[in-house]
Design a protein around this motif. Sequence first.
Motif, PDB file in Angstrom:
ATOM      1  N   LEU A   1      29.355 -12.898 -27.583  1.00  0.00           N
ATOM      2  CA  LEU A   1      29.144 -12.591 -26.171  1.00  0.00           C
ATOM      3  C   LEU A   1      29.821 -11.290 -25.763  1.00  0.00           C
ATOM      4  N   ARG A   2      29.148 -10.566 -24.890  1.00  0.00           N
ATOM      5  CA  ARG A   2      29.804  -9.455 -24.219  1.00  0.00           C
ATOM      6  C   ARG A   2      30.599 -10.009 -23.037  1.00  0.00           C
ATOM      7  N   ARG A   3      31.521  -9.193 -22.548  1.00  0.00           N
ATOM      8  CA  ARG A   3      32.351  -9.646 -21.434  1.00  0.00           C
ATOM      9  C   ARG A   3      31.517 -10.023 -20.213  1.00  0.00           C
ATOM     10  N   GLU A   4      30.528  -9.167 -19.875  1.00  0.00           N
ATOM     11  CA  GLU A   4      29.733  -9.419 -18.684  1.00  0.00           C
ATOM     12  C   GLU A   4      28.869 -10.673 -18.838  1.00  0.00           C
ATOM     13  N   GLU A   5      28.472 -10.990 -20.072  1.00  0.00           N
ATOM     14  CA  GLU A   5      27.687 -12.202 -20.312  1.00  0.00           C
ATOM     15  C   GLU A   5      28.549 -13.439 -20.126  1.00  0.00           C
ATOM     16  N   LEU A   6      29.762 -13.367 -20.623  1.00  0.00           N
ATOM     17  CA  LEU A   6      30.671 -14.500 -20.435  1.00  0.00           C
ATOM     18  C   LEU A   6      30.963 -14.691 -18.954  1.00  0.00           C
ATOM     19  N   ALA A   7      31.227 -13.578 -18.259  1.00  0.00           N
ATOM     20  CA  ALA A   7      31.520 -13.658 -16.828  1.00  0.00           C
ATOM     21  C   ALA A   7      30.361 -14.296 -16.071  1.00  0.00           C
ATOM     22  N   GLN A   8      29.134 -13.887 -16.411  1.00  0.00           N
ATOM     23  CA  GLN A   8      27.957 -14.452 -15.755  1.00  0.00           C
ATOM     24  C   GLN A   8      27.861 -15.952 -15.983  1.00  0.00           C
ATOM     25  N   ALA A   9      28.059 -16.377 -17.219  1.00  0.00           N
ATOM     26  CA  ALA A   9      27.948 -17.798 -17.552  1.00  0.00           C
ATOM     27  C   ALA A   9      29.066 -18.616 -16.910  1.00  0.00           C
ATOM     28  N   ALA A  10      30.246 -17.997 -16.736  1.00  0.00           N
ATOM     29  CA  ALA A  10      31.386 -18.710 -16.155  1.00  0.00           C
ATOM     30  C   ALA A  10      31.392 -18.654 -14.629  1.00  0.00           C
ATOM     31  N   GLY A  11      30.515 -17.832 -14.040  1.00  0.00           N
ATOM     32  CA  GLY A  11      30.436 -17.754 -12.592  1.00  0.00           C
ATOM     33  C   GLY A  11      31.524 -16.927 -11.949  1.00  0.00           C
ATOM     34  N   VAL A  12      31.998 -15.884 -12.658  1.00  0.00           N
ATOM     35  CA  VAL A  12      32.996 -14.967 -12.093  1.00  0.00           C
ATOM     36  C   VAL A  12      32.457 -13.554 -12.222  1.00  0.00           C
ATOM     37  N   SER A  13      33.060 -12.646 -11.487  1.00  0.00           N
ATOM     38  CA  SER A  13      32.615 -11.256 -11.586  1.00  0.00           C
ATOM     39  C   SER A  13      33.044 -10.663 -12.917  1.00  0.00           C
ATOM     40  N   ALA A  14      32.280  -9.681 -13.385  1.00  0.00           N
ATOM     41  CA  ALA A  14      32.621  -9.029 -14.652  1.00  0.00           C
ATOM     42  C   ALA A  14      33.971  -8.337 -14.554  1.00  0.00           C
ATOM     43  N   ASP A  15      34.253  -7.723 -13.406  1.00  0.00           N
ATOM     44  CA  ASP A  15      35.533  -7.040 -13.230  1.00  0.00           C
ATOM     45  C   ASP A  15      36.694  -8.023 -13.312  1.00  0.00           C
ATOM     46  N   TYR A  16      36.517  -9.201 -12.694  1.00  0.00           N
ATOM     47  CA  TYR A  16      37.599 -10.187 -12.732  1.00  0.00           C
ATOM     48  C   TYR A  16      37.832 -10.672 -14.157  1.00  0.00           C
ATOM     49  N   TYR A  17      36.736 -10.925 -14.898  1.00  0.00           N
ATOM     50  CA  TYR A  17      36.918 -11.401 -16.269  1.00  0.00           C
ATOM     51  C   TYR A  17      37.613 -10.348 -17.135  1.00  0.00           C
ATOM     52  N   VAL A  18      37.266  -9.072 -16.936  1.00  0.00           N
ATOM     53  CA  VAL A  18      37.924  -8.002 -17.697  1.00  0.00           C
ATOM     54  C   VAL A  18      39.426  -8.027 -17.438  1.00  0.00           C
ATOM     55  N   ARG A  19      39.813  -8.191 -16.168  1.00  0.00           N
ATOM     56  CA  ARG A  19      41.237  -8.241 -15.840  1.00  0.00           C
ATOM     57  C   ARG A  19      41.888  -9.481 -16.456  1.00  0.00           C
ATOM     58  N   LEU A  20      41.161 -10.599 -16.484  1.00  0.00           N
ATOM     59  CA  LEU A  20      41.690 -11.811 -17.109  1.00  0.00           C
ATOM     60  C   LEU A  20      41.924 -11.592 -18.594  1.00  0.00           C
ATOM     61  N   GLU A  21      40.943 -11.025 -19.276  1.00  0.00           N
ATOM     62  CA  GLU A  21      41.068 -10.815 -20.713  1.00  0.00           C
ATOM     63  C   GLU A  21      42.186  -9.837 -21.046  1.00  0.00           C
ATOM     64  N   GLN A  22      42.469  -8.936 -20.128  1.00  0.00           N
ATOM     65  CA  GLN A  22      43.548  -7.967 -20.341  1.00  0.00           C
ATOM     66  C   GLN A  22      44.904  -8.496 -19.887  1.00  0.00           C
ATOM     67  N   GLY A  23      44.952  -9.730 -19.405  1.00  0.00           N
ATOM     68  CA  GLY A  23      46.222 -10.323 -19.004  1.00  0.00           C
ATOM     69  C   GLY A  23      46.755  -9.797 -17.692  1.00  0.00           C
ATOM     70  N   ARG A  24      45.862  -9.373 -16.797  1.00  0.00           N
ATOM     71  CA  ARG A  24      46.296  -8.793 -15.516  1.00  0.00           C
ATOM     72  C   ARG A  24      46.014  -9.733 -14.343  1.00  0.00           C
ATOM     73  N   THR A  25      45.928 -11.044 -14.638  1.00  0.00           N
ATOM     74  CA  THR A  25      45.656 -12.017 -13.572  1.00  0.00           C
ATOM     75  C   THR A  25      46.557 -13.236 -13.763  1.00  0.00           C
TER      76      THR A  25
END
Length: 301
Positions: A37-61
Motif C-alpha cells: 500500500l501507498r500511504r494515501e491508499e492506507l489513509a483512504q481505507a482507514a478514513g483519515v486524511s493522507a496528511d494526517y497519516y503521513v504525520r502519524l507514520e513519521q511519529g509526529r502525532t
Amino acid sequence: MDRRAELTEFLKSRRARVQPEDLGLKVFGGRRRVPGLRREELAQAAGVSADYYVRLEQGRTDNVSQEILDAVADVLGLTVDERKHLARLAKPVRRTTRRRTATQRIRPGLQRLLDSMDDVPAFVLGRRMDVLAWNQLAAALIADFASLAPTERNVPRMVFLDPASRDFYPDWDAVAAESVDYLRMYAGRYPDDPELAELVGELSIHSPEFREHWARHEVKDKSFGTKVLHHHLVGEISVRYETLQLPGDPDQLLVTYTVEPASASEQNLRLLASWAAADHDAGGPADREKSRFPTQTPELP
C-alpha cells in the motif's frame, strides 16, 4: 533507540504486506515503486486524511486517538501483538531521562519454587531476555548458567553468537526469529533502554542473521509453543513451553518446559534429570563439556 524511526519502519514494513486489491482499491496504470500500500491508499481505507497519516507514520502525532490506531491496524491486518507494539510506539510513555535500569533481583521464594520443580526445566527471563534464575534441570538441559558471566546469560547472545546453538536447536531459524520478535516487542515497550541499544548493536555487528531478522520488524510476545532441543548426552527432546508473567515485576517471566507423557522425550528428560541429580550429589560443579549450549563465551571476530 529512535522511537520515531522505529514507528516509521514498522508501519512501512506492514504496508508492504498489503496489496491495494486486498482492500478493493482500484490500481491505475504505472509501475509502483514500492510493494504494498501507498500511504494515501492506507489513509483512504482507514478514513483519515493522507496528511494526517503521513504525520502519524513519521511519529509526529503523540496525541493520536486509539480509534485511529485501531482503524490503521484493521486495514493492515495487524495481530494482537502488533497492535500493542503500534500503540506503544505511537503513544509512548514519557520518560524524563535515559538511564541504565536497576539490576533485577529474584525473590528467594521464587528461587525455592524453581528448585522444587524437580521434573520440569524452569527458568526466569528478565529484561532483554536475560536469564535471571534457573533450576537444576534447566541448567542440565540448556547451559551451565552458573559458570557464565551475567552478561553471557542472555538468550539472543546465546542463540546468535554461539555456534553450538545450531546443533542444540534443530529448527534454529525458528528459534532465532522468535527471540528477535520478542526483543523487538520489548524495544517497543522500552525504546529508551540504553542496554537494549548496546545488545542490538553487538548482535548486529557480529551476526548477519540477526541483522536480517531485526530488519523485518516482526513482533511477537513470548507466550507458549513447542520447541525441539538436541542434547548431546541424551538426544532429542521435544518440549512444550509456557510463559507466565510474574507479579511484582512485569519484566520477569517464568518459563517452563514440559514433555508429552510416555514419550521418547519424557524418557530422555528423565535420564538427563537422573544424571543431573547424581552430578549434584557428587558435590562438584558440572563438567562444562557436558553442556554444548553454550560451553563458553563465543569468540567474536
